[in-house]
Design an enzyme around this catalytic site. Structure first.
Site, PDB file in Angstrom:
ATOM      1  CB  SER A 146      43.336  33.591  36.228  1.00 21.81           C
ATOM      2  OG  SER A 146      44.245  34.639  36.432  1.00 21.81           O
TER       3      SER A 146
HETATM    4  N1  SAM Z   1      47.849  35.223  33.715  1.00 20.65           N
HETATM    5  C1  SAM Z   1      48.442  34.483  34.781  1.00 20.65           C
HETATM    6  C2  SAM Z   1      48.374  32.989  34.554  1.00 20.65           C
HETATM    7  O1  SAM Z   1      47.814  32.556  33.550  1.00 20.65           O
HETATM    8  O2  SAM Z   1      48.931  32.258  35.389  1.00 20.65           O
HETATM    9  C3  SAM Z   1      47.871  34.810  36.134  1.00 20.65           C
HETATM   10  C4  SAM Z   1      48.248  36.153  36.565  1.00 20.65           C
HETATM   11  S1  SAM Z   1      48.177  36.455  38.294  1.00 20.65           S
HETATM   12  C5  SAM Z   1      46.471  36.464  38.608  1.00 20.65           C
HETATM   13  C6  SAM Z   1      48.634  38.168  38.242  1.00 20.65           C
HETATM   14  C7  SAM Z   1      50.097  38.397  37.922  1.00 20.65           C
HETATM   15  O3  SAM Z   1      50.303  39.784  37.708  1.00 20.65           O
HETATM   16  C8  SAM Z   1      51.026  38.011  39.071  1.00 20.65           C
HETATM   17  O4  SAM Z   1      51.962  37.076  38.636  1.00 20.65           O
HETATM   18  C9  SAM Z   1      51.671  39.329  39.474  1.00 20.65           C
HETATM   19  O5  SAM Z   1      53.005  39.201  39.924  1.00 20.65           O
HETATM   20  C10 SAM Z   1      51.593  40.109  38.173  1.00 20.65           C
HETATM   21  N2  SAM Z   1      51.695  41.560  38.298  1.00 20.65           N
HETATM   22  C11 SAM Z   1      51.158  42.375  39.232  1.00 20.65           C
HETATM   23  N3  SAM Z   1      51.468  43.655  38.955  1.00 20.65           N
HETATM   24  C12 SAM Z   1      52.214  43.650  37.816  1.00 20.65           C
HETATM   25  C13 SAM Z   1      52.829  44.665  37.015  1.00 20.65           C
HETATM   26  N4  SAM Z   1      52.747  45.969  37.314  1.00 20.65           N
HETATM   27  N5  SAM Z   1      53.503  44.291  35.916  1.00 20.65           N
HETATM   28  C14 SAM Z   1      53.619  42.988  35.574  1.00 20.65           C
HETATM   29  N6  SAM Z   1      53.068  41.976  36.291  1.00 20.65           N
HETATM   30  C15 SAM Z   1      52.365  42.315  37.396  1.00 20.65           C
END
Ligand code: SAM
Length: 220
Positions: free
Chosen positions: A61
């Site tokens: 993000s």
């Molecule tokens: N916080 C992260 C960083 O600092 O790099 C960025 C997160 S990215 C925008 C969103 C993440 O949420 C993705 O890696 C995606 O695979 C994960 N995600 C989506 N649905 C999810 C779920 N139900 N449980 C866990 N992770 C999930």
């Protein structure tokens, strides 16, 4: 390249000048080497205020949004925090420099393993990475002082509210597409939550049992 100077400049331009005041958040952003959390070859873009691709169709993000989410979570040194959506691990790394312990859950095993390796390399020992569906929270480690969801949910998953301590804060993007809003829910009693709107955001979808399905049009 002097990464410390570049990092300080990023914090000044994209974080403090845009209104982030929480010194613990600013300190963590000065400390955590964001270049370690982007794919090899993308290091030169690590300090731009933009999301970056990290593989598996996912993104790390934008720094300002991460700073905003952490500031609004009102993190304290003694807190136990859950991050849903580990991704690159950058946000969890920041939280780990502020709070006592971080549980971080990611549905893509490959991303979870990479994040775990990054934490080990940096010596960040107060982060536990789990592979699974964070729309159900992480019951075995609950309750949490704060839960930060780094992906957009169609509605607030019930388990996440239930896994908050009294006084606990849940920061979560809710809604799809253009209408997605960042929300804060504060648990004010066993059954009551204060809800605040923190503005419009654009996150990748939260995919899970109590979230969007894997056939979500944004999901690749
Ligand atoms: N916080 C992260 C960083 O600092 O790099 C960025 C997160 S990215 C925008 C969103 C993440 O949420 C993705 O890696 C995606 O695979 C994960 N995600 C989506 N649905 C999810 C779920 N139900 N449980 C866990 N992770 C999930």
């Amino acid at each position: 390249m002097d990464m410390t100077r570049i990092r300080d400049r990023m914090v000044e331009h994209h974080v403090t000048r845009r209104g982030i005041r929480d010194q613990s958040v600013i300190g963590a952003m000065r400390m955590v080497p964001r270049e370690n959390f982007v794919p090899p070859g993308s290091e030169e873009f690590a300090y731009e205020d933009a999301p970056l691709s990290i593989g598996e169709g996912q993104t790390i993000s934008q720094p300002f949004i991460v700073a905003l989410m952490l500031e609004k979570a009102n993190l304290n040194a003694g807190d136990k925090v859950l991050e849903v959506g580990t991704g690159s691990g950058y946000a969890s790394a920041l939280i780990s420099r502020i709070a006592r312990h971080v549980y971080s859950i990611e549905r893509h095993e490959k991303l979870a393993l990479q994040a775990r390796e990054r934490f080990e390399k940096l010596g960040y020992r107060n982060i536990d990475v789990h592979v699974g569906d964070g729309s159900k929270g992480l019951a075995k480690a609950a309750p949490f002082d704060a839960i930060i969801v780094s992906a957009g949910a169609p509605k607030v998953p019930t388990a996440l509210k239930e896994q908050l301590h009294l006084g606990g804060r849940l920061i979560i993007p809710v809604g799809g597409g253009e209408g997605q809003r960042l929300k804060r829910f504060t648990r004010t009693s066993a059954a009551a939550f204060e809800e605040e709107d923190l503005g419009g955001v654009r996150f990748v979808p939260l995919i899970g049992e109590d979230a969007w399905t894997a056939s979500h049009p944004m999901y690749t």
